[in-house]
Design an enzyme around this catalytic site. Structure first.
Site, PDB file in Angstrom:
ATOM      1  N   GLU A   1      -5.157   1.687   2.375  1.00 45.76           N
ATOM      2  CA  GLU A   1      -5.204   0.365   3.307  1.00 45.76           C
ATOM      3  C   GLU A   1      -5.423   0.807   4.634  1.00 45.76           C
ATOM      4  OE1 GLU A   1      -2.999  -2.234   5.813  1.00 45.76           O
ATOM      5  OE2 GLU A   1      -2.898  -0.264   5.597  1.00 45.76           O
ATOM      6  N   GLU A   2      -4.981   2.170   4.978  1.00 48.19           N
ATOM      7  CA  GLU A   2      -5.058   2.449   6.449  1.00 48.19           C
ATOM      8  C   GLU A   2      -6.567   2.880   6.742  1.00 48.19           C
ATOM      9  OE1 GLU A   2      -2.827   2.076   8.457  1.00 48.19           O
ATOM     10  OE2 GLU A   2      -1.004   2.241   7.185  1.00 48.19           O
TER      11      GLU A   2
ATOM     12  N   ASP B   1       5.541   2.215   7.146  1.00 45.41           N
ATOM     13  CA  ASP B   1       4.526   1.691   6.899  1.00 45.41           C
ATOM     14  C   ASP B   1       3.404   2.369   5.875  1.00 45.41           C
ATOM     15  OD1 ASP B   1       2.105   0.109   6.980  1.00 45.41           O
ATOM     16  OD2 ASP B   1       1.656   1.067   9.179  1.00 45.41           O
TER      17      ASP B   1
ATOM     18  N   ASP C   1       3.935  -5.823   3.591  1.00 41.54           N
ATOM     19  CA  ASP C   1       3.724  -4.815   4.681  1.00 41.54           C
ATOM     20  C   ASP C   1       4.630  -5.011   5.844  1.00 41.54           C
ATOM     21  OD1 ASP C   1       2.448  -2.657   5.744  1.00 41.54           O
ATOM     22  OD2 ASP C   1       0.458  -3.474   5.459  1.00 41.54           O
TER      23      ASP C   1
ATOM     24  N   HIS D   1       0.728  -1.227   0.065  1.00 43.96           N
ATOM     25  CA  HIS D   1       0.154   0.183   0.074  1.00 43.96           C
ATOM     26  C   HIS D   1       0.796   1.430   0.154  1.00 43.96           C
ATOM     27  CE1 HIS D   1       0.018   1.305   4.178  1.00 43.96           C
ATOM     28  NE2 HIS D   1       0.227  -0.251   4.540  1.00 43.96           N
TER      29      HIS D   1
ATOM     30  N   HIS E   1       3.311   3.316  13.059  1.00 38.67           N
ATOM     31  CA  HIS E   1       2.254   4.424  13.189  1.00 38.67           C
ATOM     32  C   HIS E   1       2.895   5.575  13.863  1.00 38.67           C
ATOM     33  CE1 HIS E   1      -1.515   2.847  11.290  1.00 38.67           C
ATOM     34  NE2 HIS E   1      -0.584   2.241  10.871  1.00 38.67           N
TER      35      HIS E   1
END
Length: 326
Positions: free
Chosen positions: A193-194, A163, A216, A60, A302
């Site tokens: 994706e998130e 990420d 990922d 992603h 994150h």
């Protein structure tokens, strides 16, 4: 590899606003593939044609961020999250809006106990004189990404948006160096994706591959007093067994494991007890698509200072390449 990762993480690509990162990737790979297109949702699909198995490979492009929801009379910007954003991670961090405006995230001074810290009692200071000044720089609905330049310390890369720009780097390197194969391979750089694996779902429905492999990041169990987990940075790419969105197909998992063994690449197994990833949407598309994943161990996911091993990423390229040319 590091220079590629640095370039990828510098590009803006908050979920739903992936245009900048998509154009960069497109320019990097288009001469290595037979066809390249952007679908209706914004996924970038690059195809290497063949007459063998149809394989979808996904990573992603999007990153977490924030969206402006209100501007007060003094010019301070209130915001909501795009993807999972921790108030504690966001505190004191710089953000960049797609327009190029920068700001600092902080909290209301009336908040005496940081245990009560929430995004709803935080704001972004863009240095505006008043509301009109702020509105000339940021509009309601504008999104911003966190700042965090890519650095390297020993074998570890430190950056925001690893990420999943690290996964994008693995796909790009694989595309550039893939040996001739009869298989037809769709390299899909997915969007949103998130926000719930949205791009992977629509792309899989369009392509209907024989099976799929996603790349990922995953959490690790190698920092002080962390939750127990087998995955560690520097111990090789992880082969996903399950997360909250998917139990990976045994055939794909076996292919990845046998490929790693054939090349004598160190590898680990991943069981992620929280969170999901693109295979979670792919495997339940249409009549079902056998799916698996290569996961890059990542600390501080994150946050604006995620950390991954450069060696793990390089080994992930080797593992993915071998898994596509059987």
């Amino acid at each position: 590899m590091f220079e590629l990762i640095k370039s990828l993480t510098e590009k803006f690509g908050v979920s739903g606003n992936e245009e900048e990162i998509r154009e960069f990737i497109k320019g990097r790979i288009e001469k290595y593939v037979d066809n390249i297109e952007v679908d209706a949702l914004g996924n970038l699909i690059a195809t290497k044609k063949g007459k063998g198995k149809k394989i979808m490979v996904a990573a992603h492009m999007d990153e977490i961020g924030v969206m402006a929801t209100h501007i007060d009379d003094k010019g301070f910007v209130r915001f909501s999250n795009i993807g999972w954003v921790s108030a504690n991670y966001a505190l004191g961090q710089r953000v960049r809006f797609g327009s190029g405006t920068y700001g600092t995230v902080f909290y209301e001074e009336k908040l005496e106990d940081l245990k009560g810290l929430k995004l709803s009692n935080m704001y972004i200071d863009i240095g505006a004189k008043d509301k009109a000044d702020a509105q000339s720089k940021v509009k309601i609905g504008d999104t911003a990404a966190f700042c965090g330049d890519a650095l390297i310390s020993g074998d570890m890369v430190i950056s925001k948006a690893l990420d999943d720009r690290s996964g994008c780097a693995v796909l790009i390197k694989t595309i550039e160096n893939l040996p001739k194969t009869d298989n037809e391979i769709y390299f899909v750089f997915t969007v949103q994706e998130e926000l719930g694996l949205r791009g992977a779902k629509t792309a899989a429905y369009k392509l209907l591959p024989d099976f799929a492999i996603a790349v990922d990041v995953t959490l690790t169990g190698d920092t002080p007093d962390c939750k127990p987990m087998e995955v560690k940075c520097g111990k090789g790419p992880a082969i996903k067994i399950k997360d909250r969105s998917v139990i990976c197909h045994n055939t794909v998992k076996k292919l990845l494991e046998e490929s790693a063994q054939k090349l004598s690449i160190p590898y680990q197994f991943e069981i992620l007890e929280s969170g999901g990833s693109d295979p979670g949407a792919i495997h339940v598309t249409a009549g079902g698509i056998p799916s698996g994943a290569i996961s890059i161990p990542c600390r501080y996911t994150h946050s604006p200072s995620e950390m991954v091993s450069l060696t793990d990423m390089e080994d992930a390229v080797k593992l993915l390449t071998q898994s596509l040319i059987f």
